[in-house]
Write a protein that holds these residues in place. Structure first.
Motif, mmCIF file in Angstrom:
data_model
loop_
_atom_site.group_PDB
_atom_site.id
_atom_site.type_symbol
_atom_site.label_atom_id
_atom_site.label_comp_id
_atom_site.label_asym_id
_atom_site.label_seq_id
_atom_site.Cartn_x
_atom_site.Cartn_y
_atom_site.Cartn_z
ATOM 1 N N ASP A 126 0.843 -1.208 0.231
ATOM 2 C CA ASP A 126 0.136 -0.110 0.034
ATOM 3 C C ASP A 126 0.847 1.358 0.041
ATOM 4 O OD1 ASP A 126 0.930 0.723 2.737
ATOM 5 O OD2 ASP A 126 -0.651 -0.883 3.536
ATOM 6 N N ARG A 127 0.294 2.510 -0.174
ATOM 7 C CA ARG A 127 1.070 3.793 -0.069
ATOM 8 C C ARG A 127 1.869 3.782 1.045
ATOM 9 N NH1 ARG A 127 -3.492 8.412 -0.363
ATOM 10 N NH2 ARG A 127 -4.768 7.836 1.586
ATOM 11 N N THR A 254 0.314 -0.053 -9.888
ATOM 12 C CA THR A 254 -0.701 -0.010 -9.092
ATOM 13 C C THR A 254 -1.239 1.561 -8.678
ATOM 14 O OG1 THR A 254 -0.849 -2.072 -8.339
ATOM 15 C CG2 THR A 254 -2.096 -0.564 -6.989
ATOM 16 N N ALA A 282 -5.547 -2.265 -4.473
ATOM 17 C CA ALA A 282 -5.306 -1.050 -4.193
ATOM 18 C C ALA A 282 -6.457 0.047 -4.158
ATOM 19 C CB ALA A 282 -4.536 -0.607 -5.470
ATOM 20 N N GLN A 285 -8.145 -0.641 -0.922
ATOM 21 C CA GLN A 285 -7.573 0.176 0.230
ATOM 22 C C GLN A 285 -7.666 1.484 0.245
ATOM 23 O OE1 GLN A 285 -4.552 2.186 0.268
ATOM 24 N NE2 GLN A 285 -4.229 1.838 2.491
ATOM 25 N N ALA A 286 -7.690 2.002 -0.958
ATOM 26 C CA ALA A 286 -7.782 3.561 -0.837
ATOM 27 C C ALA A 286 -9.283 3.870 -0.475
ATOM 28 C CB ALA A 286 -7.582 4.147 -2.333
ATOM 29 N N HIS A 289 -10.195 3.725 3.255
ATOM 30 C CA HIS A 289 -9.740 5.073 4.068
ATOM 31 C C HIS A 289 -10.424 6.163 3.772
ATOM 32 C CE1 HIS A 289 -6.186 2.576 4.431
ATOM 33 N NE2 HIS A 289 -5.828 3.289 5.247
ATOM 34 N N LEU A 298 1.310 8.896 -3.591
ATOM 35 C CA LEU A 298 1.912 7.524 -3.771
ATOM 36 C C LEU A 298 3.292 7.413 -4.090
ATOM 37 C CD1 LEU A 298 -1.332 6.314 -5.553
ATOM 38 C CD2 LEU A 298 -0.580 5.582 -3.243
#
Length: 321
Positions: A126-127, A254, A282, A285-286, A289, A298
């Protein structure tokens, strides 16, 4: 007491390959180069070793023998993709022999291959993890920083990064560039992210020619050495996942997709689109949030991306699988 007289007869040694088999092997491999040739040579070496252990001549093999070879690979725990690649290599070799009229028919023509799962199961970062990796690399030796930046911010394959030479660095339209050789021998010039360019300058020091990345013994860094460096930096960053150079390439693609960029080439990257599993992970996950993200978030800031793309948040929409 009688003693046996030593025999003076010469033992005959069966040659490993007949002349047609040797010609077929050499001709088939001659059609490839680089890592592809190395991979095919490894596949054929393992198959011919298996045949010799069973006293099978290469051109006397039957389809059932090749099936047995595949089942033995599966028994040893080889991945389905590995088994399929080995069978494809064997089928290609026998097809070449038939085309060159060295063999009447291919024993691999109807050999069944394992069904592949086309979903990507590669480790995804992840970032936050990608950012931690870049920070850890920046605090380490310049060589590690340059390698991690080139893989994560420009999306290069590890073979493209380790094969780069200092003479291939350049300047175009005010941006630092690097000319690399992609798969298939295609030569392209890519723009370097500013952070990558600075990291490479620090890693080179006063050197003006030779490989960009050198191993501890002064020779060119190979892909195995690059993998060890990436894993070391990942451990230093506190990432528990198994991180490889290909993981960073996936992270780059990604990030480009999640940031709303149409394709990775917009960042001078891979020329490939991200695989569904990595993309969905991805995006989810974004979205979980609840925050919009930008390429800068990123770590994918790139000199040739437009200011609108770089600075404005992009609201994410779920992409159908």
């Amino acid at each position: 007491m009688t003693t046996a007289a030593p025999s003076t007869a010469l033992a005959t040694i069966q040659p490993a390959f007949t002349d047609p088999e040797r010609l077929a092997l050499a001709g088939f491999l001659a059609g490839y180069r680089g890592l592809t040739r190395e991979a095919y040579a490894l596949d054929l070496r393992q198959f011919t070793t298996w045949c010799r252990a069973r006293s099978l001549m290469l051109f006397a093999v039957r389809g059932a023998d090749i099936e047995s070879f595949a089942r033995e690979l599966e028994t040893k725990g080889r991945a389905r993709a590995t088994v399929t690649r080995r069978l494809c290599t064997i089928a290609g070799f026998y097809k070449y022999a038939v085309e060159e009229e060295l063999l009447e028919h291919s024993p691999a023509a109807h050999v069944r291959r394992p069904r592949l799962d086309y979903e990507s199961h590669v480790t995804a970062l992840d970032r936050n993890e990608l950012g931690a990796l870049l920070v850890a690399a920046g605090l380490g030796p310049p060589l590690e920083h340059a390698l991690i930046s080139l893989l994560a911010l420009n999306g290069l394959r590890v073979s493209e990064a380790t094969g780069a030479d200092i003479e291939q660095l350049g300047l175009e339209r005010g941006h630092r560039t690097l000319t690399i050789t992609r798969k298939g021998g295609k030569v392209v010039t890519i723009p370097l992210a500013p952070r990558t360019a600075r990291a490479i300058d620090l890693a080179l020091g006063e050197r003006t020619d030779g490989p960009v990345f050198l191993a501890g013994d002064g020779r060119r860094l190979d892909r195995h050495g690059a993998g060890r460096l990436v894993r070391k930096v990942a451990r230093r960053a506190g990432i528990a996942k198994t991180v490889t150079p290909h993981t960073l390439r996936h992270a780059f693609i990604t990030a480009a997709q999640v940031s709303g960029v149409a394709s990775a080439p917009s960042f001078g990257g891979s020329g490939e689109r991200v695989l569904p599993a990595v993309q969905r992970a991805a995006l989810e996950q974004a979205q979980n949030h609840g925050n919009p993200c930008t390429p800068r978030d990123l770590g994918c800031h790139h000199p040739l991306a437009s200011s609108r793309t770089m600075m404005q948040p992009v609201r994410l929409q779920r992409i159908p699988a």
